[in-house]
Design a protein around this motif. Structure first.
Motif, PDB file in Angstrom:
ATOM      1  N   THR A   1     -73.790 -36.081  16.543  1.00 29.56           N
ATOM      2  CA  THR A   1     -74.632 -37.448  16.230  1.00 29.56           C
ATOM      3  C   THR A   1     -73.735 -38.303  15.128  1.00 29.56           C
ATOM      4  OG1 THR A   1     -75.940 -36.651  14.639  1.00 29.56           O
ATOM      5  CG2 THR A   1     -76.956 -36.699  17.129  1.00 29.56           C
ATOM      6  N   LEU A   2     -72.843 -37.397  14.247  1.00 32.96           N
ATOM      7  CA  LEU A   2     -72.175 -37.956  12.962  1.00 32.96           C
ATOM      8  C   LEU A   2     -70.971 -38.591  13.548  1.00 32.96           C
ATOM      9  CD1 LEU A   2     -72.830 -35.569  10.544  1.00 32.96           C
ATOM     10  CD2 LEU A   2     -73.938 -37.646  10.635  1.00 32.96           C
ATOM     11  N   LEU A   3     -70.456 -38.652  14.942  1.00 34.06           N
ATOM     12  CA  LEU A   3     -69.310 -38.951  15.295  1.00 34.06           C
ATOM     13  C   LEU A   3     -69.130 -40.371  15.269  1.00 34.06           C
ATOM     14  CD1 LEU A   3     -66.554 -38.144  16.911  1.00 34.06           C
ATOM     15  CD2 LEU A   3     -67.794 -38.367  18.907  1.00 34.06           C
ATOM     16  N   PRO A   4     -70.266 -41.358  15.312  1.00 35.53           N
ATOM     17  CA  PRO A   4     -69.820 -42.910  15.024  1.00 35.53           C
ATOM     18  C   PRO A   4     -69.487 -43.065  13.608  1.00 35.53           C
ATOM     19  CG  PRO A   4     -71.711 -42.568  16.322  1.00 35.53           C
ATOM     20  CD  PRO A   4     -71.376 -41.192  15.896  1.00 35.53           C
ATOM     21  N   LEU A   5     -70.119 -42.456  12.530  1.00 36.76           N
ATOM     22  CA  LEU A   5     -69.981 -42.567  11.109  1.00 36.76           C
ATOM     23  C   LEU A   5     -68.766 -42.061  10.630  1.00 36.76           C
ATOM     24  CD1 LEU A   5     -70.635 -42.974   8.212  1.00 36.76           C
ATOM     25  CD2 LEU A   5     -72.010 -40.799   8.089  1.00 36.76           C
ATOM     26  N   LEU A   6     -68.339 -40.917  11.323  1.00 35.25           N
ATOM     27  CA  LEU A   6     -66.962 -40.211  11.241  1.00 35.25           C
ATOM     28  C   LEU A   6     -65.889 -41.328  11.570  1.00 35.25           C
ATOM     29  CD1 LEU A   6     -65.059 -37.944  10.690  1.00 35.25           C
ATOM     30  CD2 LEU A   6     -65.274 -37.095  12.829  1.00 35.25           C
ATOM     31  N   ARG A   7     -65.907 -41.811  12.613  1.00 28.99           N
ATOM     32  CA  ARG A   7     -64.858 -42.886  13.464  1.00 28.99           C
ATOM     33  C   ARG A   7     -64.624 -44.190  12.519  1.00 28.99           C
ATOM     34  NH1 ARG A   7     -64.956 -43.455  19.684  1.00 28.99           N
ATOM     35  NH2 ARG A   7     -62.857 -43.828  19.236  1.00 28.99           N
ATOM     36  N   ARG A   8     -66.026 -44.533  12.145  1.00 24.02           N
ATOM     37  CA  ARG A   8     -65.960 -45.837  11.341  1.00 24.02           C
ATOM     38  C   ARG A   8     -65.082 -45.427   9.921  1.00 24.02           C
ATOM     39  NH1 ARG A   8     -71.255 -46.657  13.249  1.00 24.02           N
ATOM     40  NH2 ARG A   8     -72.114 -45.476  11.531  1.00 24.02           N
ATOM     41  N   THR A   9     -65.511 -44.358   9.299  1.00 23.75           N
ATOM     42  CA  THR A   9     -64.560 -43.935   8.295  1.00 23.75           C
ATOM     43  C   THR A   9     -63.100 -43.943   8.511  1.00 23.75           C
ATOM     44  OG1 THR A   9     -66.772 -42.700   7.492  1.00 23.75           O
ATOM     45  CG2 THR A   9     -64.623 -42.276   6.335  1.00 23.75           C
ATOM     46  N   ALA A  10     -62.664 -43.294   9.541  1.00 25.66           N
ATOM     47  CA  ALA A  10     -61.276 -43.083   9.818  1.00 25.66           C
ATOM     48  C   ALA A  10     -60.779 -44.497  10.148  1.00 25.66           C
ATOM     49  CB  ALA A  10     -61.043 -42.275  11.076  1.00 25.66           C
ATOM     50  N   ASP A  11     -61.620 -45.443  10.695  1.00 20.76           N
ATOM     51  CA  ASP A  11     -60.940 -46.814  10.681  1.00 20.76           C
ATOM     52  C   ASP A  11     -60.794 -47.518   9.589  1.00 20.76           C
ATOM     53  OD1 ASP A  11     -60.407 -48.649  12.944  1.00 20.76           O
ATOM     54  OD2 ASP A  11     -62.190 -50.033  11.801  1.00 20.76           O
ATOM     55  N   VAL A  12     -61.719 -47.302   8.668  1.00 15.26           N
ATOM     56  CA  VAL A  12     -61.764 -47.835   7.311  1.00 15.26           C
ATOM     57  C   VAL A  12     -60.310 -47.420   6.780  1.00 15.26           C
ATOM     58  CG1 VAL A  12     -62.558 -48.112   5.203  1.00 15.26           C
ATOM     59  CG2 VAL A  12     -64.018 -48.458   7.274  1.00 15.26           C
ATOM     60  N   ILE A  13     -60.117 -46.147   6.775  1.00 17.20           N
ATOM     61  CA  ILE A  13     -59.015 -45.575   5.964  1.00 17.20           C
ATOM     62  C   ILE A  13     -57.641 -46.193   6.730  1.00 17.20           C
ATOM     63  CG2 ILE A  13     -57.670 -43.613   5.369  1.00 17.20           C
ATOM     64  CD1 ILE A  13     -60.461 -42.134   5.386  1.00 17.20           C
ATOM     65  N   SER A  14     -57.856 -46.211   7.967  1.00 15.09           N
ATOM     66  CA  SER A  14     -56.549 -46.528   8.872  1.00 15.09           C
ATOM     67  C   SER A  14     -56.129 -48.047   8.602  1.00 15.09           C
ATOM     68  CB  SER A  14     -56.955 -46.386  10.304  1.00 15.09           C
ATOM     69  OG  SER A  14     -57.072 -45.295  10.900  1.00 15.09           O
ATOM     70  N   ARG A  15     -57.289 -48.851   8.254  1.00 16.97           N
ATOM     71  CA  ARG A  15     -56.889 -50.233   7.967  1.00 16.97           C
ATOM     72  C   ARG A  15     -56.376 -50.198   6.495  1.00 16.97           C
ATOM     73  NH1 ARG A  15     -62.588 -53.129   9.085  1.00 16.97           N
ATOM     74  NH2 ARG A  15     -63.238 -51.070   8.787  1.00 16.97           N
ATOM     75  N   GLU A  16     -56.888 -49.531   5.497  1.00 15.18           N
ATOM     76  CA  GLU A  16     -56.414 -49.468   4.338  1.00 15.18           C
ATOM     77  C   GLU A  16     -54.869 -49.127   4.045  1.00 15.18           C
ATOM     78  OE1 GLU A  16     -57.778 -47.908  -0.047  1.00 15.18           O
ATOM     79  OE2 GLU A  16     -59.302 -48.384   1.498  1.00 15.18           O
ATOM     80  N   TYR A  17     -54.707 -48.039   5.073  1.00 13.59           N
ATOM     81  CA  TYR A  17     -53.499 -47.331   4.891  1.00 13.59           C
ATOM     82  C   TYR A  17     -52.372 -48.257   5.520  1.00 13.59           C
ATOM     83  CZ  TYR A  17     -49.855 -44.269   5.925  1.00 13.59           C
ATOM     84  OH  TYR A  17     -48.466 -43.356   6.009  1.00 13.59           O
ATOM     85  N   SER A  18     -52.856 -49.191   6.552  1.00  5.12           N
ATOM     86  CA  SER A  18     -51.637 -50.011   7.223  1.00  5.12           C
ATOM     87  C   SER A  18     -51.782 -51.405   6.653  1.00  5.12           C
ATOM     88  CB  SER A  18     -52.108 -49.866   8.546  1.00  5.12           C
ATOM     89  OG  SER A  18     -53.344 -50.461   8.799  1.00  5.12           O
ATOM     90  N   GLY A  19     -52.614 -51.504   5.466  1.00  4.76           N
ATOM     91  CA  GLY A  19     -52.741 -52.935   5.159  1.00  4.76           C
ATOM     92  C   GLY A  19     -53.224 -53.974   5.772  1.00  4.76           C
ATOM     93  N   THR A  20     -54.034 -53.734   6.865  1.00  3.25           N
ATOM     94  CA  THR A  20     -54.379 -54.648   7.686  1.00  3.25           C
ATOM     95  C   THR A  20     -55.762 -55.227   7.238  1.00  3.25           C
ATOM     96  OG1 THR A  20     -55.354 -53.140   9.415  1.00  3.25           O
ATOM     97  CG2 THR A  20     -53.012 -54.065   9.555  1.00  3.25           C
ATOM     98  N   THR A  21     -56.190 -56.373   7.345  1.00  5.48           N
ATOM     99  CA  THR A  21     -57.550 -56.927   6.948  1.00  5.48           C
ATOM    100  C   THR A  21     -58.613 -56.598   7.883  1.00  5.48           C
ATOM    101  OG1 THR A  21     -56.959 -59.147   7.619  1.00  5.48           O
ATOM    102  CG2 THR A  21     -56.440 -58.406   5.524  1.00  5.48           C
ATOM    103  N   HIS A  22     -58.271 -56.435   9.311  1.00  4.65           N
ATOM    104  CA  HIS A  22     -59.371 -56.049  10.248  1.00  4.65           C
ATOM    105  C   HIS A  22     -58.481 -55.414  11.546  1.00  4.65           C
ATOM    106  CE1 HIS A  22     -57.237 -59.919  11.493  1.00  4.65           C
ATOM    107  NE2 HIS A  22     -57.669 -59.607  12.853  1.00  4.65           N
ATOM    108  N   SER A  23     -59.207 -54.814  12.077  1.00  8.77           N
ATOM    109  CA  SER A  23     -58.887 -54.116  13.274  1.00  8.77           C
ATOM    110  C   SER A  23     -60.061 -54.001  14.236  1.00  8.77           C
ATOM    111  CB  SER A  23     -58.426 -52.720  12.993  1.00  8.77           C
ATOM    112  OG  SER A  23     -59.135 -51.571  12.589  1.00  8.77           O
TER     113      SER A  23
END
Length: 254
Positions: free
Chosen positions: A227-249
């Motif tokens: 049940t924590l999978l959505p939270l985990l994936r949102r966190t990974a997406d935030v890190i991905s955006r910060e790492y890649s320097g994109t403002t949205h994805s």
């Protein structure tokens, strides 16, 4: 000054679409040609744009060199760590970050569970590559030929009855992970430990690291952990955006 900088920077995404002449640049910026020429000359002096023989401008080699240097100096652990801590605070379970280096998948960060039952994983220690959720994510991103060659080289120790037993089963699992965009280890390494994982991606969409949440059965069941999978994936997406320097994805599928 800020308007001048803004106009100059606006030229770069225009030229990323292909070479453009002075008139096209001036039209896009809504300025006189003399202003556009002045901006282009400044960018040319810094190697960020290049004037071709047909008098059209394209992106310069210096821009690509700077981009490559920036990517090489990115520290995914430094970027991810505060997000790992926040995720740990939200769910209470052990959070890991891992990368694929020289035929091994290694933990490079860990935030301990708040519960008294702890995991034996350590930063710098290789993971069980045939069963760990983070390993599946990192290896699933490899080109098909590399995945097959790797599967043929690996041993498949049966840590538990749920361990992946052979190369064919491993490749099927990687195909599933590649399609769905997340991974699990539900008792494959230790019968009492379950784990869910999500990828962290760079600017090119490739997986640069993987993160996971792990917990023992005595704390939560596998179903509860999922049940924590959505939270985990949102966190990974935030890190991905910060790492890649994109403002949205695109948001991770839930």
């Amino acid at each position: 000054m800020s308007q001048t900088v803004d106009r100059a920077l606006s030229i770069l995404p225009l030229l990323a679409q292909g070479p453009a002449d002075l008139g096209q640049v001036a039209e896009r910026l809504d300025v006189h040609k003399s202003t556009a020429l002045r901006l282009l000359r400044t960018l040319h002096e810094h190697g960020l744009v290049y004037r071709q023989q047909d008098n059209r401008y394209r992106l310069g080699a210096r821009l690509f060199a700077l981009a490559q240097e920036a990517v090489e100096n990115l520290d995914v652990r430094e970027i991810a760590h505060p997000h790992l801590v926040k995720l740990n605070e939200q769910c209470g379970h052990t959070v890991h970050l891992a990368v694929h280096e020289e035929n091994e998948v290694l933990y490079i960060d860990k935030v301990e569970s708040r519960y008294p039952v702890r995991m034996y994983s350590r930063i710098g220690k290789p993971v069980a590559i045939t069963v760990a959720a983070v390993a599946k994510l990192l290896l699933a991103d490899l080109p098909e030929a590399e995945r097959r060659a790797l599967a043929e080289r690996l041993d498949f120790p049966l840590y538990t009855p749920r361990s992946i037993p052979n190369a064919a089963a491993f490749l099927r699992e990687l195909a599933t992970v590649r399609e769905q965009g997340w991974a699990t280890d539900l008792g494959g390494h230790e019968e009492s430990i379950n784990c869910i994982g999500a990828p962290i991606r760079g600017t090119d969409g490739r997986v640069v690291a993987a993160m996971s949440v792990s917990a023992p059965n005595v704390v939560v069941t596998a179903e509860e952990l999922l049940t924590l999978l959505p939270l985990l994936r949102r966190t990974a997406d935030v890190i991905s955006r910060e790492y890649s320097g994109t403002t949205h994805s695109k948001e991770a599928r839930t």
